[in-house]
Design an enzyme around this catalytic site. Sequence first.
Site, PDB file in Angstrom:
ATOM      1  N   GLY A  11       0.927  -1.189  -0.026  1.00 53.31           N
ATOM      2  CA  GLY A  11      -0.072   0.029   0.085  1.00 53.31           C
ATOM      3  C   GLY A  11       0.792   1.220  -0.075  1.00 53.31           C
ATOM      4  N   ARG A  33      -0.066  -9.614  -1.836  1.00 55.11           N
ATOM      5  CA  ARG A  33      -0.828 -10.825  -2.066  1.00 55.11           C
ATOM      6  C   ARG A  33      -1.218 -11.690  -3.451  1.00 55.11           C
ATOM      7  NH1 ARG A  33      -3.249 -13.309   2.108  1.00 55.11           N
ATOM      8  NH2 ARG A  33      -3.305 -11.446   3.530  1.00 55.11           N
ATOM      9  N   LYS A 194      -4.857   7.117  18.062  1.00 61.76           N
ATOM     10  CA  LYS A 194      -4.999   8.463  17.773  1.00 61.76           C
ATOM     11  C   LYS A 194      -5.736   8.394  16.458  1.00 61.76           C
ATOM     12  CE  LYS A 194      -2.046   7.103  13.985  1.00 61.76           C
ATOM     13  NZ  LYS A 194      -2.254   7.428  12.410  1.00 61.76           N
ATOM     14  N   ASP A 247       1.791  12.140  16.495  1.00 61.85           N
ATOM     15  CA  ASP A 247       0.909  11.504  15.303  1.00 61.85           C
ATOM     16  C   ASP A 247      -0.420  11.707  15.482  1.00 61.85           C
ATOM     17  OD1 ASP A 247       0.712   9.951  13.508  1.00 61.85           O
ATOM     18  OD2 ASP A 247       0.823   7.860  14.352  1.00 61.85           O
ATOM     19  N   THR A 251      -2.692  13.423  12.272  1.00 60.19           N
ATOM     20  CA  THR A 251      -3.778  12.560  11.902  1.00 60.19           C
ATOM     21  C   THR A 251      -5.072  13.108  12.149  1.00 60.19           C
ATOM     22  OG1 THR A 251      -2.530  10.640  12.663  1.00 60.19           O
ATOM     23  CG2 THR A 251      -4.841  10.171  11.911  1.00 60.19           C
ATOM     24  N   VAL A 282      -8.275   1.459   3.909  1.00 61.47           N
ATOM     25  CA  VAL A 282      -8.421   0.810   5.184  1.00 61.47           C
ATOM     26  C   VAL A 282      -8.549   2.045   6.145  1.00 61.47           C
ATOM     27  CG1 VAL A 282      -7.758  -0.634   6.869  1.00 61.47           C
ATOM     28  CG2 VAL A 282      -7.636  -1.442   4.669  1.00 61.47           C
TER      29      VAL A 282
END
Length: 340
Positions: A11, A33, A194, A247, A251, A282
């Site tokens: 990703g 995968r 977070k 973080d 975020t 995701v």
Amino acid sequence: MSKNIGIIGAGSWGIALAFLLTNNGHKVTIWSRSDSSVEKLKSYHGNEDKLPGVKLPDDVIYTSKIQEAVEGKDIIVLVIPSAHMRETARLIAPYINPTEECQQIIVNCSKGIEEDTMMLMSDVILDEIPGSNVCVLSGPSHAEEVGRKMPTTIVIGAFDKDIARYVQNVFMNNVFRVYTSPDMLGIEIGAALKNVIALAAGMADGLGCGDNAKAALITRGIAEMSRLGMAMGGKLETFSGLSGIGDLIVTCASMHSRNRRAGILIGQGKSYQEAMDEVKMVVEGVYSAKAALKLAEKYEVEMPIVSEVNEILFKGKKPEDALRNLMERDKRTENSSLDW
């Protein structure tokens, strides 16, 4: 000295770290995968969909064979959704060599809590690969900026100081500064929680609450993270550091953040599934929210923001009603450890 590194996950963050590590002079193999995704990676020399514009060198190896990405590597970097951590750890376990002569290091870059067991990602890895050498990399580090060589500062947590310094040397360069820490638990709690707070911050943005509300959510969010983390054995200093407040700020504030973007959509009236479908990535905060609430109950820690996020995601509460509940809670002092 050049290291052989296997990156498990292709990703945006996996590609960004591959870009960083190849620029540091290391040999990188990337596992994805499916054969079809590997062919796309080979043809583009990167992930055109998740991290456009970032091209990797021709000598990077792409494979769908997990053995090829793990066996004989000095470092294995796990960059996969937390919901797939146990399955992936089980896949790589047969190819990890934990002997003293060849102790591979596993660097976990996934942020989350396993919902059923309430285990942190390093604990999941150790559960599936007993005796493995696990450390964790976390901090304010959007892939989009790392892939453009923009300055980033991050922390590596490990049980062993020498391992932390070894990984620090492998990852660090003049635009990617790496600190070390012994508090793996605190780092991983901050990394997981977070994302839940960022969902709440995004919801506030979706409701049009403004900068004051965002600052309040970040501040009270770090208080919740710290309370739970310390109850579990983490250190207060970690939550005021890069993997905690650092973080959390990025975020909650950046449009690179998939959790914030999903939160905005939820604040505007979409369900969490509709929001995830639109973000097309995701959204870890959704998966960590239930586990965070279970941990709060287990350790008897008050986490009102996390509780309201769960009500919105899984019980159909309207974001504006959750906001009202937070604002109308009983009066109290800001910090119970301070006395008159």
